[in-house]
Design a protein around this motif. Structure first.
Motif, PDB file in Angstrom:
ATOM      1  N   GLU A  10       7.509   3.059 -11.702  1.00  0.00           N
ATOM      2  CA  GLU A  10       6.572   2.718 -10.624  1.00  0.00           C
ATOM      3  C   GLU A  10       5.115   2.765 -11.079  1.00  0.00           C
ATOM      4  N   SER A  11       4.857   3.464 -12.181  1.00  0.00           N
ATOM      5  CA  SER A  11       3.466   3.547 -12.616  1.00  0.00           C
ATOM      6  C   SER A  11       2.938   2.174 -13.052  1.00  0.00           C
ATOM      7  N   SER A  12       3.867   1.271 -13.357  1.00  0.00           N
ATOM      8  CA  SER A  12       3.446  -0.076 -13.751  1.00  0.00           C
ATOM      9  C   SER A  12       2.764  -0.803 -12.596  1.00  0.00           C
ATOM     10  N   LEU A  13       2.959  -0.311 -11.389  1.00  0.00           N
ATOM     11  CA  LEU A  13       2.368  -0.973 -10.221  1.00  0.00           C
ATOM     12  C   LEU A  13       0.929  -0.543  -9.994  1.00  0.00           C
ATOM     13  N   LEU A  14       0.515   0.503 -10.701  1.00  0.00           N
ATOM     14  CA  LEU A  14      -0.834   1.017 -10.476  1.00  0.00           C
ATOM     15  C   LEU A  14      -1.844   0.255 -11.323  1.00  0.00           C
ATOM     16  N   PRO A  15      -3.053   0.136 -10.820  1.00  0.00           N
ATOM     17  CA  PRO A  15      -4.126  -0.564 -11.518  1.00  0.00           C
ATOM     18  C   PRO A  15      -4.241  -0.174 -12.998  1.00  0.00           C
ATOM     19  N   GLY A  16      -4.539   1.073 -13.261  1.00  0.00           N
ATOM     20  CA  GLY A  16      -4.739   1.470 -14.657  1.00  0.00           C
ATOM     21  C   GLY A  16      -3.455   1.834 -15.373  1.00  0.00           C
ATOM     22  N   HIS A  17      -2.415   1.047 -15.119  1.00  0.00           N
ATOM     23  CA  HIS A  17      -1.056   1.287 -15.607  1.00  0.00           C
ATOM     24  C   HIS A  17      -0.914   2.001 -16.954  1.00  0.00           C
ATOM     25  N   ALA A  18      -1.061   3.326 -16.962  1.00  0.00           N
ATOM     26  CA  ALA A  18      -0.778   4.086 -18.174  1.00  0.00           C
ATOM     27  C   ALA A  18       0.510   4.883 -17.971  1.00  0.00           C
ATOM     28  N   VAL A  19       1.503   4.567 -18.775  1.00  0.00           N
ATOM     29  CA  VAL A  19       2.792   5.234 -18.639  1.00  0.00           C
ATOM     30  C   VAL A  19       2.729   6.598 -19.315  1.00  0.00           C
ATOM     31  N   GLN A  79       0.823  -1.209   0.000  1.00  0.00           N
ATOM     32  CA  GLN A  79       0.000   0.000   0.000  1.00  0.00           C
ATOM     33  C   GLN A  79       0.854   1.254   0.000  1.00  0.00           C
ATOM     34  N   LEU A  80       1.923   1.223   0.765  1.00  0.00           N
ATOM     35  CA  LEU A  80       2.816   2.389   0.795  1.00  0.00           C
ATOM     36  C   LEU A  80       3.356   2.649  -0.602  1.00  0.00           C
ATOM     37  N   ILE A  81       3.817   1.596  -1.230  1.00  0.00           N
ATOM     38  CA  ILE A  81       4.445   1.742  -2.535  1.00  0.00           C
ATOM     39  C   ILE A  81       3.457   2.238  -3.583  1.00  0.00           C
ATOM     40  N   THR A  82       2.270   1.649  -3.604  1.00  0.00           N
ATOM     41  CA  THR A  82       1.304   2.125  -4.603  1.00  0.00           C
ATOM     42  C   THR A  82       0.828   3.531  -4.257  1.00  0.00           C
ATOM     43  N   GLY A  83       0.750   3.830  -2.970  1.00  0.00           N
ATOM     44  CA  GLY A  83       0.367   5.182  -2.572  1.00  0.00           C
ATOM     45  C   GLY A  83       1.369   6.209  -3.074  1.00  0.00           C
ATOM     46  N   LEU A  84       2.638   5.912  -2.891  1.00  0.00           N
ATOM     47  CA  LEU A  84       3.671   6.827  -3.373  1.00  0.00           C
ATOM     48  C   LEU A  84       3.633   6.920  -4.900  1.00  0.00           C
ATOM     49  N   SER A  85       3.402   5.788  -5.533  1.00  0.00           N
ATOM     50  CA  SER A  85       3.369   5.768  -6.994  1.00  0.00           C
ATOM     51  C   SER A  85       2.244   6.639  -7.541  1.00  0.00           C
ATOM     52  N   ARG A  86       1.118   6.566  -6.880  1.00  0.00           N
ATOM     53  CA  ARG A  86      -0.012   7.392  -7.308  1.00  0.00           C
ATOM     54  C   ARG A  86       0.349   8.864  -7.233  1.00  0.00           C
ATOM     55  N   ARG A 107       5.892   6.774 -23.462  1.00  0.00           N
ATOM     56  CA  ARG A 107       4.515   7.141 -23.101  1.00  0.00           C
ATOM     57  C   ARG A 107       3.522   6.342 -23.929  1.00  0.00           C
ATOM     58  N   GLY A 108       2.514   5.855 -23.244  1.00  0.00           N
ATOM     59  CA  GLY A 108       1.450   5.169 -23.957  1.00  0.00           C
ATOM     60  C   GLY A 108       1.610   3.665 -23.942  1.00  0.00           C
ATOM     61  N   GLU A 109       2.854   3.188 -23.895  1.00  0.00           N
ATOM     62  CA  GLU A 109       3.055   1.751 -23.775  1.00  0.00           C
ATOM     63  C   GLU A 109       2.479   1.288 -22.450  1.00  0.00           C
ATOM     64  N   ASN A 110       2.054   0.018 -22.399  1.00  0.00           N
ATOM     65  CA  ASN A 110       1.692  -0.461 -21.079  1.00  0.00           C
ATOM     66  C   ASN A 110       2.740  -1.429 -20.569  1.00  0.00           C
ATOM     67  N   SER A 111       3.923  -0.855 -20.409  1.00  0.00           N
ATOM     68  CA  SER A 111       5.011  -1.597 -19.776  1.00  0.00           C
ATOM     69  C   SER A 111       4.553  -2.007 -18.387  1.00  0.00           C
ATOM     70  N   SER A 112       4.688  -3.267 -18.071  1.00  0.00           N
ATOM     71  CA  SER A 112       4.229  -3.737 -16.761  1.00  0.00           C
ATOM     72  C   SER A 112       5.422  -4.015 -15.857  1.00  0.00           C
ATOM     73  N   CYS A 113       6.523  -3.298 -16.104  1.00  0.00           N
ATOM     74  CA  CYS A 113       7.734  -3.569 -15.345  1.00  0.00           C
ATOM     75  C   CYS A 113       8.176  -2.402 -14.475  1.00  0.00           C
ATOM     76  N   LEU A 114       8.687  -2.783 -13.330  1.00  0.00           N
ATOM     77  CA  LEU A 114       9.400  -1.845 -12.473  1.00  0.00           C
ATOM     78  C   LEU A 114      10.884  -2.027 -12.760  1.00  0.00           C
ATOM     79  N   PHE A 115      11.629  -0.928 -12.791  1.00  0.00           N
ATOM     80  CA  PHE A 115      13.043  -1.021 -13.140  1.00  0.00           C
ATOM     81  C   PHE A 115      13.956  -0.533 -12.018  1.00  0.00           C
ATOM     82  N   ILE A 116      15.100  -1.151 -11.950  1.00  0.00           N
ATOM     83  CA  ILE A 116      16.150  -0.635 -11.085  1.00  0.00           C
ATOM     84  C   ILE A 116      17.354  -0.365 -11.970  1.00  0.00           C
ATOM     85  N   LEU A 117      17.888   0.811 -11.854  1.00  0.00           N
ATOM     86  CA  LEU A 117      19.033   1.187 -12.673  1.00  0.00           C
ATOM     87  C   LEU A 117      20.315   0.801 -11.949  1.00  0.00           C
ATOM     88  N   LEU A 118      21.096  -0.047 -12.575  1.00  0.00           N
ATOM     89  CA  LEU A 118      22.320  -0.530 -11.930  1.00  0.00           C
ATOM     90  C   LEU A 118      23.535   0.292 -12.333  1.00  0.00           C
TER      91      LEU A 118
END
Lengths: 223, 223
Positions: free
Chosen positions: B86-95, A128-135, B46-57
């Motif tokens: 992080e937007s990929s974590l949201l329900p309506g994941h629109a990047v 919830q924290l993570i999605t809250g921040l993401s929103r 923008r517009g893609e529905n990438s469903s991934c969270l990324f970490i930059l190494l």
DNA sequence: CGAAGGCTTGAGACCGCTCAAGACCCGTGG
DNA sequence: CCACGGGTCTTGAGCGGTCTCAAGCCTTCG
């Protein structure tokens, strides 16, 4: 004073705590500090080293950056369910924002150290924290887009369209001065923009009440 | 191709994965998809529905909002250790952002559903995500403050002071056009601001190399 | 050497800001 | 009920920082 049972039922109501076990909820209730803030109360202010993460349960909170002479740049209007005070989780916890209740508010405060424990013990809380921040991120990006690509009148039109309407009547939920600041405008410019949209026959304004005569036309000026 | 052992050692090096058990790391390695991006590659658009969270190494990534005619508003320059998408974590994941590699980059991609599982299984991973997002919040708030209270020249001065220096020499790490956009300026205005600071005797500029003659003086114009 | 892209420079216009009054709104108290 | 007063909002006039458009320059690279 509320009984433990009543408190528990109340918490269960918040989507924030949906899908949490009774035991986990009980534990969260132990470390969380419920608090209420009156209109105009500060939840925290820039420079304080508040070590708490907050969840807003009811009411609205204004996050803003203080500027010289008591002025401010409003960054966000927070609504119930929002998580804020995340800077308290950072090592060099320096708060750079002001957080002020815009009306009677209920909040939960979690000490940073408890947040750490909560994340480990209650995964759905972490979720919830993570999605809250993401929103909040999404919202801020949209604001940045708005400020950097739209004119004053366009930003105002966009804002109006986002407000809930009953029939064709929308109500500005906060002081015009605060809304102007959120939109990156001076109060005078905000006023003139409303006036401009009125002249176009798109809206009419009476105090905080705005009648949206032509939503399609409003949408259209966003280009 | 690297061996599993080499990969594991490599991961352990990142602060992101500090204090993680061998078993947990192993599990993360199974769900994470390592990938590399060449200069100018898009991580997502923008517009893609990438469903991934990324970490930059390693390397740097530019987050920006696309504007008409191929122009953009740069929102963030990401550095190693940063979490994004992080937007990929949201329900309506629109990047709504573009993410572009500014140089050769190494990344980890996590499917949104795996993130959920990872949060539950590896609390310190959840912790890292949350503090990573919080750090980005702080940075964005500082940028907003900068844009809303400082003049063009002040923003440029501030930016220069933040750059790492060897002796009194700083190097602009990205194209001037991109830096200008990040500061909320047109390229022309950025150029003129540098020129203005030069005229004041505070700096001198040669291409991407900036000599900081008078850091105190630069600081002083921020008022 | 030529071409392309990025950067700089110039001239001019404009949007939003600043400063200063005045109008309105609304709660308060007589 | 009305007058009052504080704060909020509006209106006006004028300025100025930043943007826009358009060349020209400089560096890089083929």
């Amino acid at each position: 004073m509320q009984t433990a049972i009543e408190l528990e039922r109340k918490w269960f109501d918040f989507p924030m705590f949906a899908g949490i076990s009774r035991a986990q909820l009980g534990w969260l209730m132990e470390v969380a500090r419920p608090l209420s803030a009156a209109r105009h109360d500060w939840v925290f202010r820039r420079g304080e080293n508040s070590s708490c993460l907050f969840i807003l349960l009811s009411g609205h909170v204004k996050l803003s950056i203080p500027v010289e002479r008591g002025l401010e740049k409003v960054v966000e209007f927070l609504a119930p369910g929002d998580v804020f005070g995340e800077s308290s989780l950072l090592p060099g916890h320096a708060v750079i924002l002001d957080a002020q209740a815009l009306e009677e508010c209920e909040l939960l405060a979690f000490e940073a150290q408890d947040v750490q424990a909560a994340i480990a013990r209650v995964p759905s809380f972490a979720q919830q924290l993570i999605t809250g921040l993401s929103r909040r991120f999404e919202a801020i990006f949209k604001d940045i887009e708005s400020v950097s690509v739209r004119s004053a009148a366009q930003r105002v039109a966009e804002y109006l369209l986002r407000q809930p309407r009953v029939g064709n009547l929308a109500k500005l939920p906060f002081h015009k001065r605060a809304i102007a600041s959120k939109l990156g405008l001076q109060p005078e410019t905000f006023s003139r923009s409303l006036q401009h949209l009125t002249a176009e026959g798109l809206i009419s304004v009476r105090g905080a009440k705005v009648v949206i005569h032509d939503p399609v036309g409003l949408q259209a000026i966003l280009v």
